[in-house]
Design an enzyme around this catalytic site. Structure first.
Site, PDB file in Angstrom:
ATOM      1  N   LYS A 100       0.868  -1.205  -0.027  1.00 14.05           N
ATOM      2  CA  LYS A 100      -0.038  -0.150  -0.104  1.00 14.05           C
ATOM      3  C   LYS A 100       0.782   1.317  -0.060  1.00 14.05           C
ATOM      4  O   LYS A 100       0.388   2.447  -0.458  1.00 14.05           O
ATOM      5  CB  LYS A 100      -0.845   0.022   0.970  1.00 14.05           C
ATOM      6  CG  LYS A 100      -1.906  -1.129   0.916  1.00 14.05           C
ATOM      7  CD  LYS A 100      -3.268  -1.157   2.046  1.00 14.05           C
ATOM      8  CE  LYS A 100      -4.092  -2.271   1.383  1.00 14.05           C
ATOM      9  NZ  LYS A 100      -3.757  -3.448   1.750  1.00 14.05           N
TER      10      LYS A 100
HETATM   11  C1  PLP Z   1      -4.502  -4.758   0.913  1.00 17.71           C
HETATM   12  C2  PLP Z   1      -3.473  -5.939   0.910  1.00 17.71           C
HETATM   13  C3  PLP Z   1      -4.004  -6.884   0.022  1.00 17.71           C
HETATM   14  C4  PLP Z   1      -5.047  -6.788  -0.969  1.00 17.71           C
HETATM   15  O1  PLP Z   1      -5.444  -5.629  -1.836  1.00 17.71           O
HETATM   16  P1  PLP Z   1      -6.405  -5.321  -2.476  1.00 17.71           P
HETATM   17  O2  PLP Z   1      -5.906  -4.036  -3.343  1.00 17.71           O
HETATM   18  O3  PLP Z   1      -7.407  -5.054  -1.593  1.00 17.71           O
HETATM   19  O4  PLP Z   1      -7.134  -6.371  -3.450  1.00 17.71           O
HETATM   20  C5  PLP Z   1      -3.074  -7.959  -0.252  1.00 17.71           C
HETATM   21  N1  PLP Z   1      -2.084  -8.110   0.633  1.00 17.71           N
HETATM   22  C6  PLP Z   1      -1.446  -7.088   1.515  1.00 17.71           C
HETATM   23  C7  PLP Z   1      -0.489  -7.395   2.234  1.00 17.71           C
HETATM   24  C8  PLP Z   1      -2.343  -5.876   1.633  1.00 17.71           C
HETATM   25  O5  PLP Z   1      -2.083  -5.165   2.584  1.00 17.71           O
END
Ligand code: PLP
Length: 469
Positions: free
Chosen positions: A113
């Site tokens: 993120k």
């Molecule tokens: C947020 C997250 C996901 C999922 O991503 P999306 O964009 O919601 O599909 C997968 N792995 C980790 C470690 C995350 O923080």
């Protein structure tokens, strides 16, 4: 470039207008009116670029209301080796024959993120200064989103963050990451309740329009288009690292929850990036896998939403999915509105059996699911065979990638977090502590800044009111 709503609202907006907004006024999600097309010569030109330059090239196709010199400077100061740990920013490494890992989790909070949120922090600061405004971000987190938002916004002018999280329910490492921040514009509110209580509080505050306006409340959730478009860049960067010529294709497997990450892959593909397959890997919360297998999209109630050992993928519905369905239905906004508003509202599900065949053939979508036992086995296997320690979400990706692999096409698994964030499961799988990256030694012992409070909307509002000027 103008942006439209997936539910057909007649307004068209520019990038900086939707940057600070959440949903479109009709409840839809924003998408560009068309996807810019990238030809062979452009791909060749982009191959040699540094990550921040590639980011500028891609973002400038979608952002025409920030002068090019400013946008270039924002990209340059976001994607640095100092922040992301390596000059490549998203280095690719080979795991085994035909399977690669693209590291998206070397940013400040050790999860993917950061890739988008770090840019969002700079964009918010820039746009708020230009308007002479300020913004108070209110959010709910069970871990990765909240810390990524706080590390992106800490110290930024014009922005304050009020982040609710369920008291005592995040991993010790995640709590330490958030609560050790000492910047005055970051406020941690530990709510005595579960994640849903935090989300309900955020919704209740946002629905109080007078409060929302008076205290300039905003969000940074995963439906924000700026976050999505920032994620498009690393699909191109991964492709360039895995290939030597534009005739080659690659596939991606994406550990998925809210469909934000993989939706960026879909956008990259729509722009012309040679992607063979886009594989959605889910955990036990298999809303997306069910859709791509059967054509039924069925949102889950809280009783059917499981707490798993890949918690950042524990979703009851996939909030970005509407964007993909919009394209899948030939951008028929009336039909999207009917499905997401009327059908989901009344029945909690809709069926698109014919369209899902197109999703596979035309858009290369596939899917798979992974369980706690699969996760442990995959972490163990990659450690024993390759001495490569992967986190629980990435393990879901690797498990599904192996099932979906085509021997002739490189399969890139997006590494979405580092194992240190989910130490308990690593210890369960390997009977040893995960590696701790430099700079994170002893963060659990640092002083914590957090206010514990009951799951009470009025107390959260009072806290916000007394900490805004
Ligand atoms: C947020 C997250 C996901 C999922 O991503 P999306 O964009 O919601 O599909 C997968 N792995 C980790 C470690 C995350 O923080």
């Amino acid at each position: 470039m103008l942006y439209l709503s997936t539910r057909g609202h007649p307004d068209r907006k520019r990038f900086c207008e939707i940057l600070l907004e959440g949903l479109a006024p009709d409840g839809g999600l924003y998408l560009p009116e068309r996807y810019p097309q990238v030809d062979d010569a452009t791909l060749t030109r982009w191959r040699g670029l540094a990550y921040h330059e590639l980011a500028f090239e891609i973002l400038s196709l979608y952002i025409d209301d920030i002068p090019a010199t400013d946008l270039r400077a924002l990209c340059r100061k976001t994607y640095t080796e100092a922040v992301f740990g390596t000059p490549q920013i998203v280095p690719l490494r080979k795991l085994e024959a035909g399977v690669y890992l693209e590291a998206l989790s070397n940013g400040p909070t050790l999860a993917f993120k950061d890739m988008a949120m770090q840019l969002l922090g700079h964009l918010f600061e820039y746009e708020l200064a230009r308007r002479g405004e300020s913004l108070n971000i209110l959010g709910a987190t069970s871990g990765d989103t909240g810390s990524a938002a706080e590390y992106a916004m800490k110290g930024k002018k014009g922005v304050r963050v009020f982040m609710t999280s369920p008291h005592g329910r995040m991993s010790p490492f995640q709590q330490a990451q958030m609560f050790s921040l000492q910047e005055a514009n970051i406020h941690n509110l530990a709510i005595e309740g579960v994640f849903d209580d935090c989300q309900d509080i955020v919704k209740a505050v946002s629905n109080d329009l007078a409060f929302k306006r008076k205290y300039r409340i905003g969000t940074v959730n995963s439906i924000n288009w700026a976050r999505l478009v920032a994620q498009v860049v690393y699909y191109f960067a991964g492709y360039f690292q895995a290939t030597t010529s534009n005739d080659q294709k690659v596939s991606f497997t994406v550990p998925s929850g809210n469909f934000g990450n993989i939706c960026a892959g879909h956008v990259a593909r729509m722009m012309g990036l040679p992607i063979a397959k886009l594989v959605a890997a889910t955990n036990e919360n298999d809303v997306l896998d069910e859709f791509f297998r059967t054509g039924t999209y069925r949102v889950r109630g809280s009783a059917d939403t499981f707490e798993t050992s890949s918690p950042s993928m524990d979703i009851s519905k996939a909030s970005n999915f509407e964007r993909f369905v919009f394209d899948l239905l030939g951008r028929d906004a009336a039909r999207v509105k009917h499905l997401f508003q009327d059908e989901l509202g009344a029945r909690g599900r809709f069926e698109l059996p014919a369209e899902v065949a197109a999703a596979r053939e035309r858009y290369g979508f596939a899917s798979g699911r992974s369980s706690h036992a699969d996760r442990l086995a995959t972490i163990r296997d990659t450690w024993q065979r390759y001495q490569d320690m992967i986190d629980t979400h990435t393990a879901d990706g690797v498990k599904v990638a192996r099932e979906q692999r085509d021997p002739l096409v490189p399969m890139i698994v997006l590494e979405t977090a580092l194992p240190i964030k989910f130490a308990a499961t690593i210890v369960e799988a390997l009977d040893r502590q995960p590696h701790r990256p430099a700079g994170f030694e002893g963060i659990e012992d640092r002083p914590k800044r957090v206010r514990v409070m009951p799951a009470d909307v009025d107390q959260v509002k009072a806290y916000i009111a007394s900490h805004c000027d």
